[in-house]
Design a protein around this motif. Structure first.
Motif, PDB file in Angstrom:
ATOM      1  N   GLN A 162     -10.952   1.427  15.060  1.00  0.00           N
ATOM      2  CA  GLN A 162     -11.177   1.779  13.746  1.00  0.00           C
ATOM      3  C   GLN A 162     -10.774   3.229  13.372  1.00  0.00           C
ATOM      4  OE1 GLN A 162     -12.363  -0.296  11.518  1.00  0.00           O
ATOM      5  NE2 GLN A 162     -12.520  -2.129  12.782  1.00  0.00           N
ATOM      6  N   LYS A 163     -10.807   4.034  14.207  1.00  0.00           N
ATOM      7  CA  LYS A 163     -10.500   5.445  14.068  1.00  0.00           C
ATOM      8  C   LYS A 163      -8.906   5.381  13.501  1.00  0.00           C
ATOM      9  CE  LYS A 163     -10.243  10.012  16.067  1.00  0.00           C
ATOM     10  NZ  LYS A 163     -10.325  10.810  17.233  1.00  0.00           N
ATOM     11  N   ILE A 164      -8.161   4.732  14.231  1.00  0.00           N
ATOM     12  CA  ILE A 164      -6.622   4.727  13.856  1.00  0.00           C
ATOM     13  C   ILE A 164      -6.560   3.787  12.729  1.00  0.00           C
ATOM     14  CG2 ILE A 164      -4.432   3.724  14.430  1.00  0.00           C
ATOM     15  CD1 ILE A 164      -5.516   6.306  16.222  1.00  0.00           C
ATOM     16  N   ALA A 165      -7.325   2.802  12.285  1.00  0.00           N
ATOM     17  CA  ALA A 165      -7.309   2.111  11.117  1.00  0.00           C
ATOM     18  C   ALA A 165      -7.625   2.869  10.051  1.00  0.00           C
ATOM     19  CB  ALA A 165      -8.215   1.054  11.277  1.00  0.00           C
ATOM     20  N   ALA A 166      -8.619   3.932  10.225  1.00  0.00           N
ATOM     21  CA  ALA A 166      -9.138   4.618   9.046  1.00  0.00           C
ATOM     22  C   ALA A 166      -7.997   5.685   8.565  1.00  0.00           C
ATOM     23  CB  ALA A 166     -10.214   5.415   9.471  1.00  0.00           C
ATOM     24  N   ALA A 167      -7.389   6.446   9.612  1.00  0.00           N
ATOM     25  CA  ALA A 167      -6.103   7.175   9.336  1.00  0.00           C
ATOM     26  C   ALA A 167      -5.243   6.650   8.559  1.00  0.00           C
ATOM     27  CB  ALA A 167      -5.676   7.674  10.885  1.00  0.00           C
ATOM     28  N   ALA A 168      -4.872   5.245   9.129  1.00  0.00           N
ATOM     29  CA  ALA A 168      -3.970   4.409   8.398  1.00  0.00           C
ATOM     30  C   ALA A 168      -4.148   4.020   6.784  1.00  0.00           C
ATOM     31  CB  ALA A 168      -3.370   3.198   8.890  1.00  0.00           C
ATOM     32  N   ARG A 169      -5.510   3.960   6.622  1.00  0.00           N
ATOM     33  CA  ARG A 169      -6.013   3.295   5.488  1.00  0.00           C
ATOM     34  C   ARG A 169      -5.877   4.622   4.509  1.00  0.00           C
ATOM     35  NH1 ARG A 169      -9.922   1.021   7.291  1.00  0.00           N
ATOM     36  NH2 ARG A 169      -9.144  -1.032   7.201  1.00  0.00           N
ATOM     37  N   LYS A 170      -5.991   5.768   4.808  1.00  0.00           N
ATOM     38  CA  LYS A 170      -6.016   7.015   4.114  1.00  0.00           C
ATOM     39  C   LYS A 170      -4.451   6.975   3.138  1.00  0.00           C
ATOM     40  CE  LYS A 170      -9.292   9.838   6.217  1.00  0.00           C
ATOM     41  NZ  LYS A 170      -9.619  11.132   6.970  1.00  0.00           N
ATOM     42  N   VAL A 171      -3.478   6.575   3.792  1.00  0.00           N
ATOM     43  CA  VAL A 171      -2.002   6.598   3.317  1.00  0.00           C
ATOM     44  C   VAL A 171      -1.737   5.412   2.718  1.00  0.00           C
ATOM     45  CG1 VAL A 171      -1.883   8.739   4.613  1.00  0.00           C
ATOM     46  CG2 VAL A 171      -1.087   6.495   5.827  1.00  0.00           C
ATOM     47  N   ASN A 172      -2.369   4.090   3.197  1.00  0.00           N
ATOM     48  CA  ASN A 172      -1.836   2.927   2.957  1.00  0.00           C
ATOM     49  C   ASN A 172      -2.992   1.692   2.864  1.00  0.00           C
ATOM     50  OD1 ASN A 172      -0.393   0.354   3.034  1.00  0.00           O
ATOM     51  ND2 ASN A 172       1.523   1.167   4.131  1.00  0.00           N
TER      52      ASN A 172
END
Length: 473
Positions: A162-172
């Motif tokens: 979920q941590k990586i997903a949250a970082a991706a969600r900030k830009v996409n």
């Protein structure tokens, strides 16, 4: 535009494969010659892409046995069958990338690092945007370094937590998550082989043999020595497993080990090795210098075994016997207890027998698989008979040494009822014979110590030995 009309670009390291090909290829290179480490420093000064290219020119990796993400592979095959174009876009060297793409046969093209360019992070984002246009592709990755790529992609497919997903969600905002659960503690314990720490109880043997188990300082030193040896041994197990990836993946049981199966990343293994060695160094400050010397020699021999000696016929089993005996020598050094020649002779003989049992069991499995040689070892299946002969001879030699010791003046001085100890001779002969019969029947574990701990008959023999010693005293 429909996402299915756009090309899907897929990362390799940590995404399609549960491993890092730079780390794997570097380990293969160092296994060939550890001195390449100095060359790697020189190559790195010319850029990471150049480093990867130079390593790739010197090693080969069987991409067919790499641990892949089966769930992602199934998804990619479905996408490809629906008419979608897939591209393998990785920071790994182009040589390995092309081999992986050929292995799967589902990719329309490959973009990878070469000697002049490292396809990672912003470099990868610019390269993909330049080829497919801004928002003209979907990207599948797993790392924080992929955030710049997800920012310029139409949709982000995240293989991670979920941590990586949250970082991706900030830009996409368009996210598809293949949630990867972090490995549980038991996997880490499996990698460090904590269950093997039982072998290090051998450091207490000099204490018991000298009847100094009532000395608080001697017991404390032996306990610290036990943990120092255990942490050091675990660090070597990690190194050994990381160097043996190819051979382990071809083995019917070892393929499930944490690093071979991709359950633990190699970067984690390197970091954990450093932590274990640091803790070992701290513990040795409480022990005599002689113990530190013995432990240092043990560590050096285990590294030599991992890199070279394990591949040399007979040298490997004699090395294993020496490593076992080193635990006893270390125990004597920690408690400053002189060791008798009887104890050393017995230890070398019995551990040589057990080392040959280990090789015999491995070769027996290889024979049943229809192969002629063990990967990464210096033996062929025709050696089974001679190994059995050598191993049983070594085991019976240990029993003979024990018998001679039981009749020595030292025993007469230390035990009131010396005759009670003769049960040990019969029990030793029985146990050695049974171990080899079980190995011959193909019922022996890869590690005879593990077998002994799980085998009810072996535990009964051990109990009978303890009772015999107590009664004799």
């Amino acid at each position: 535009m429909s996402s299915h009309a756009l090309p899907l670009c897929v990362d390799l390291d940590g995404t399609l494969a549960r491993t890092d090909l730079l780390a794997e290829s570097l380990l293969v290179l160092l296994k060939k010659n550890p001195l390449y480490l100095f060359m790697c420093v020189v190559w790195l000064m010319r850029g990471k892409g150049y480093l990867k290219d130079q390593i790739a020119k010197r090693v080969t990796i069987d991409v067919g046995i790499l641990p892949y993400n089966d769930r992602l592979v199934a998804y990619l095959r479905t996408e490809q069958q629906s008419g979608r174009e897939l591209y393998l876009c990785t920071a790994s060297n182009e040589q390995f990338a092309e081999q992986v793409a050929a292995h799967f046969g589902i990719f329309s093209g490959v973009m990878a690092s070469n000697g002049e360019f490292n396809l990672r992070g912003n470099n990868k984002a610019s390269a993909l945007a330049g080829r497919f246009g801004e928002q003209g592709f979907d990207y599948c990755g797993n790392d924080m370094a992929d955030v710049p790529v997800w920012k310029r992609a139409h949709a982000a497919i995240v293989v991670g937590n979920q941590k990586i997903a949250a970082a991706a969600r900030k830009v996409n905002q368009q996210i598809i998550l293949f949630d990867e659960v972090r490995p549980p503690l038991r996997v880490v314990l499996q990698a460090t082989r904590v269950y093997q720490w039982c072998k290090n109880t051998l450091v207490f043997l000099p204490l018991l043999a000298a009847h100094q188990f009532t000395s608080a300082s001697a017991v404390l030193n032996a306990t610290i020595a036990f943990f120092a040896f255990s942490l050091c041994a675990s660090s070597v197990y990690l190194v050994n497993d990381m160097l043996d990836l190819d051979a382990d993946r071809r083995h019917i049981r070892k393929r499930n080990r944490p690093f071979a199966s991709g359950k633990l990343p190699l970067s984690f293994g390197v970091a954990l090795t450093a932590v274990l060695l640091t803790l070992t160094a701290i513990l040795t400050t409480f022990l005599p210098p002689k113990f530190v010397l013995v432990l240092g020699l043990y560590f050096a021999l285990t590294l030599a075994y991992s890199f070279v000696l394990k591949r040399l016929m007979l040298v490997d089993v004699f090395s294993l016997a020496t490593l076992y005996t080193a635990r006893i020598v270390a125990g004597g050094a920690a408690g400053q207890i002189p060791l008798s020649y009887w104890l050393i002779l017995f230890s070398v003989s019995i551990f040589l027998s057990l080392a040959m049992v280990k090789r015999y069991a491995e070769l027996n499995v290889i024979l049943k698989e229809g192969k002629s040689a063990a990967a990464g070892r210096g033996y062929i299946t025709q050696d089974l008979a001679i190994l059995q002969s050598f191993g049983t001879a070594a085991g019976y030699t240990a029993a003979l040494v024990l018998a001679l010791y039981l009749n020595s003046p030292e025993v007469q001085l230390m035990y009131r009822h010396q005759e009670g100890l003769w049960a040990l001779f019969g029990l030793m002969l029985f146990w050695v014979s049974r171990v080899w019969i079980m190995a011959f029947r193909g019922k022996m574990h890869d590690d005879p110590i593990v077998f002994a701990l799980k085998d009810k008959v072996s535990l009964c023999v051990l109990t009978a030995c303890v009772v015999s010693i107590v009664l004799a005293a």
